[in-house]
Motif scaffolding. Structure first.
Motif, PDB file in Angstrom:
ATOM      1  N   SER A 277       0.836  -1.210   0.000  1.00  0.00           N
ATOM      2  CA  SER A 277       0.000   0.000   0.000  1.00  0.00           C
ATOM      3  C   SER A 277       0.868   1.257   0.000  1.00  0.00           C
ATOM      4  O   SER A 277       0.575   2.215  -0.730  1.00  0.00           O
ATOM      5  N   GLU A 278       1.932   1.249   0.795  1.00  0.00           N
ATOM      6  CA  GLU A 278       2.848   2.385   0.826  1.00  0.00           C
ATOM      7  C   GLU A 278       3.530   2.558  -0.530  1.00  0.00           C
ATOM      8  O   GLU A 278       3.654   3.670  -1.041  1.00  0.00           O
ATOM      9  N   ARG A 279       3.962   1.461  -1.109  1.00  0.00           N
ATOM     10  CA  ARG A 279       4.635   1.510  -2.412  1.00  0.00           C
ATOM     11  C   ARG A 279       3.698   2.065  -3.483  1.00  0.00           C
ATOM     12  O   ARG A 279       4.073   2.976  -4.232  1.00  0.00           O
ATOM     13  N   TYR A 280       2.480   1.545  -3.549  1.00  0.00           N
ATOM     14  CA  TYR A 280       1.538   1.957  -4.590  1.00  0.00           C
ATOM     15  C   TYR A 280       1.165   3.427  -4.451  1.00  0.00           C
ATOM     16  O   TYR A 280       1.124   4.168  -5.446  1.00  0.00           O
ATOM     17  N   TYR A 281       0.901   3.862  -3.212  1.00  0.00           N
ATOM     18  CA  TYR A 281       0.471   5.245  -2.989  1.00  0.00           C
ATOM     19  C   TYR A 281       1.509   6.231  -3.502  1.00  0.00           C
ATOM     20  O   TYR A 281       1.189   7.163  -4.243  1.00  0.00           O
ATOM     21  N   TRP A 282       2.789   6.026  -3.159  1.00  0.00           N
ATOM     22  CA  TRP A 282       3.824   6.978  -3.545  1.00  0.00           C
ATOM     23  C   TRP A 282       4.250   6.806  -4.994  1.00  0.00           C
ATOM     24  O   TRP A 282       4.729   7.760  -5.623  1.00  0.00           O
ATOM     25  N   GLU A 283       4.064   5.616  -5.544  1.00  0.00           N
ATOM     26  CA  GLU A 283       4.257   5.442  -6.995  1.00  0.00           C
ATOM     27  C   GLU A 283       3.288   6.346  -7.755  1.00  0.00           C
ATOM     28  O   GLU A 283       3.670   6.992  -8.737  1.00  0.00           O
ATOM     29  N   GLN A 284       2.042   6.359  -7.287  1.00  0.00           N
ATOM     30  CA  GLN A 284       1.028   7.157  -7.968  1.00  0.00           C
ATOM     31  C   GLN A 284       1.279   8.652  -7.804  1.00  0.00           C
ATOM     32  O   GLN A 284       1.022   9.439  -8.724  1.00  0.00           O
ATOM     33  N   ILE A 285       1.793   9.066  -6.645  1.00  0.00           N
ATOM     34  CA  ILE A 285       2.163  10.467  -6.450  1.00  0.00           C
ATOM     35  C   ILE A 285       3.257  10.858  -7.441  1.00  0.00           C
ATOM     36  O   ILE A 285       3.177  11.896  -8.111  1.00  0.00           O
ATOM     37  N   TRP A 286       4.292  10.005  -7.539  1.00  0.00           N
ATOM     38  CA  TRP A 286       5.386  10.288  -8.475  1.00  0.00           C
ATOM     39  C   TRP A 286       4.853  10.345  -9.904  1.00  0.00           C
ATOM     40  O   TRP A 286       5.206  11.257 -10.671  1.00  0.00           O
ATOM     41  N   LEU A 287       4.024   9.382 -10.278  1.00  0.00           N
ATOM     42  CA  LEU A 287       3.502   9.309 -11.641  1.00  0.00           C
ATOM     43  C   LEU A 287       2.685  10.548 -11.985  1.00  0.00           C
ATOM     44  O   LEU A 287       2.828  11.120 -13.074  1.00  0.00           O
ATOM     45  N   THR A 288       1.840  10.966 -11.059  1.00  0.00           N
ATOM     46  CA  THR A 288       1.006  12.147 -11.299  1.00  0.00           C
ATOM     47  C   THR A 288       1.866  13.374 -11.572  1.00  0.00           C
ATOM     48  O   THR A 288       1.628  14.132 -12.520  1.00  0.00           O
ATOM     49  N   LYS A 289       2.895  13.579 -10.740  1.00  0.00           N
ATOM     50  CA  LYS A 289       3.774  14.741 -10.908  1.00  0.00           C
ATOM     51  C   LYS A 289       4.590  14.630 -12.204  1.00  0.00           C
ATOM     52  O   LYS A 289       4.794  15.624 -12.912  1.00  0.00           O
ATOM     53  N   ALA A 290       5.076  13.433 -12.513  1.00  0.00           N
ATOM     54  CA  ALA A 290       5.881  13.249 -13.723  1.00  0.00           C
ATOM     55  C   ALA A 290       5.047  13.502 -14.979  1.00  0.00           C
ATOM     56  O   ALA A 290       5.532  14.128 -15.943  1.00  0.00           O
ATOM     57  N   LEU A 291       3.796  13.045 -14.981  1.00  0.00           N
ATOM     58  CA  LEU A 291       2.911  13.298 -16.125  1.00  0.00           C
ATOM     59  C   LEU A 291       2.606  14.787 -16.250  1.00  0.00           C
ATOM     60  O   LEU A 291       2.495  15.314 -17.363  1.00  0.00           O
TER      61      LEU A 291
END
Length: 379
Positions: A277-291
């Motif tokens: 859950s921790e991994r997925y949440y921050w992956e999505q934060i990174w992805l959102t900012k990178a996009l």
């Protein structure tokens, strides 16, 4: 080196003191037969190592060690006993050695060398003022010197998971019963307990060279990983990405710097359910900012930077269909059909192999229309 010897037999105390004088410069500041008095003396005196008999009256040596280590966690313990059945429990308490009576002189010499080696390592490898950089983004590593990554070789996979779980919950007590359920849920309790003690020993042995920064302590019916003067890359990165200002021409460089610090997912390469859950949440934060950054460059007609970021996203998170789709449309606008086809096939192959699905209908429809020669670049 200052030592205290605890044994209920005066002759054993005298013998061990004489042997230590012969083979080392260790100074014996106390010889005690009563464990209650020994406990008070050890807490009061400036002592480096205790030679502790396990078979003491009133309070056995294991219990005495547990009590003193709560107040003096850096204290070195050498257990001395007539029996070897306590070895597992002794090493669970991070004993530096375990001696069986009668003690041969050459065996005692090895113990003294181990103590001296431990002290030399602690004084030479790390200054108190030097932080330890602990990396959990991507492959786990540590850096005693910034920029020089050291990949830790764990004795077993269970030792790695046990340490990383305690790091995940650093500063908090984790019960032994929970660790057993986490690591050996299908084993009989006696066997699981034995494996837990052995694994704790492996972890402590691995952490010895980082003892100023990472200490595994016994507390009540569990363990606590205490940390001191460490810099955790994950925590540092989270703080930076949470405080990013709105994206514009002035702040875009801030975004790129923070996003490039993300060297991989949290505990990447480990399939621990408790980290998902921790991994997925921050992956999505990174992805959102990178996009956001990629779209910002594209909107401002900086196509080379936009392509760089969309490609970087595809490298870090190859399942991101929107990044692949954006590249396909850019290549189409640049009249580069080979790259359009290559990007589509790359996405299609990854999704089929890893997920067992095809690209979404919008991408498939756009690609088929593009192949037929229709103008679909802006769709």
């Amino acid at each position: 080196m200052k030592a205290i010897i605890v044994d209920d037999e005066q002759s054993a105390l005298d013998y061990l003191e004489q042997q230590l004088k012969k083979i080392s410069e260790m100074y014996v500041i106390g010889k005690l037969t009563n464990p209650i008095h020994a406990h008070k003396t050890i807490l009061k005196e400036d002592v480096d190592v205790i030679f502790l008999d396990i078979g003491l009256p009133e309070m056995n040596g294991i219990r005495l060690a547990e009590k003193v280590l709560k107040d003096k966690p850096n204290l070195l313990i050498v257990f001395v006993t007539a029996y070897d059945k306590y070895a597992v429990k002794a090493f669970e308490l991070n004993a530096i050695d375990y001696l069986v009576k009668p003690i041969p002189a050459d065996r005692l010499k090895k113990t003294v060398e181990r103590i001296e080696s431990h002290n030399n390592l602690q004084s030479s490898t790390m200054e108190k003022t030097s932080p330890l950089y602990v990396n959990v983004l991507g492959q786990f590593s540590v850096e005693s010197v910034k920029g020089k990554r050291e990949f830790v070789a764990w004795r077993t996979k269970k030792a790695a998971e046990l340490f990383l779980y305690l790091l995940h919950h650093r500063g908090k007590m984790v019960r032994k019963s929970f660790l057993i359920e986490l690591l050996w849920p299908d084993l009989a309790l006696e066997r699981a307990n034995s494996l837990l003690y052995t694994t704790i020993y492996y972890v402590r042995k691995t952490l010895r060279m980082y003892y100023r920064h990472l200490r595994l302590q016994n507390v009540s019916d569990g363990y606590v990983l205490e940390t001191e003067n460490i810099i955790l890359d994950f925590e540092e990165w989270k703080e930076q990405i949470k405080t990013l200002p709105p994206l514009n021409e002035t702040t875009v460089n801030n975004y790129t710097q923070v996003l490039f610090l993300y060297r991989g997912a949290y505990l990447q390469g480990y399939d621990f359910w408790w980290a998902e859950s921790e991994r997925y949440y921050w992956e999505q934060i990174w992805l959102t900012k990178a996009l956001e950054v990629a779209a910002f460059y594209q909107k401002n007609q900086n196509i080379s930077e936009a392509k760089l970021w969309y490609n970087y996203i595809c490298k870090i998170m190859p399942e991101t269909e929107s990044a692949h789709f954006a590249l396909m449309k850019i290549y189409a606008l640049e009249n580069n059909p080979a790259y359009v086809h290559q990007q589509y096939e790359s996405l299609k192959s990854y999704l089929k192999t890893e997920v067992g699905v095809l690209p979404n209908n919008d991408i498939v429809g756009w690609y088929n229309s593009w192949k037929s020669g229709k103008k679909v670049f802006s769709h």
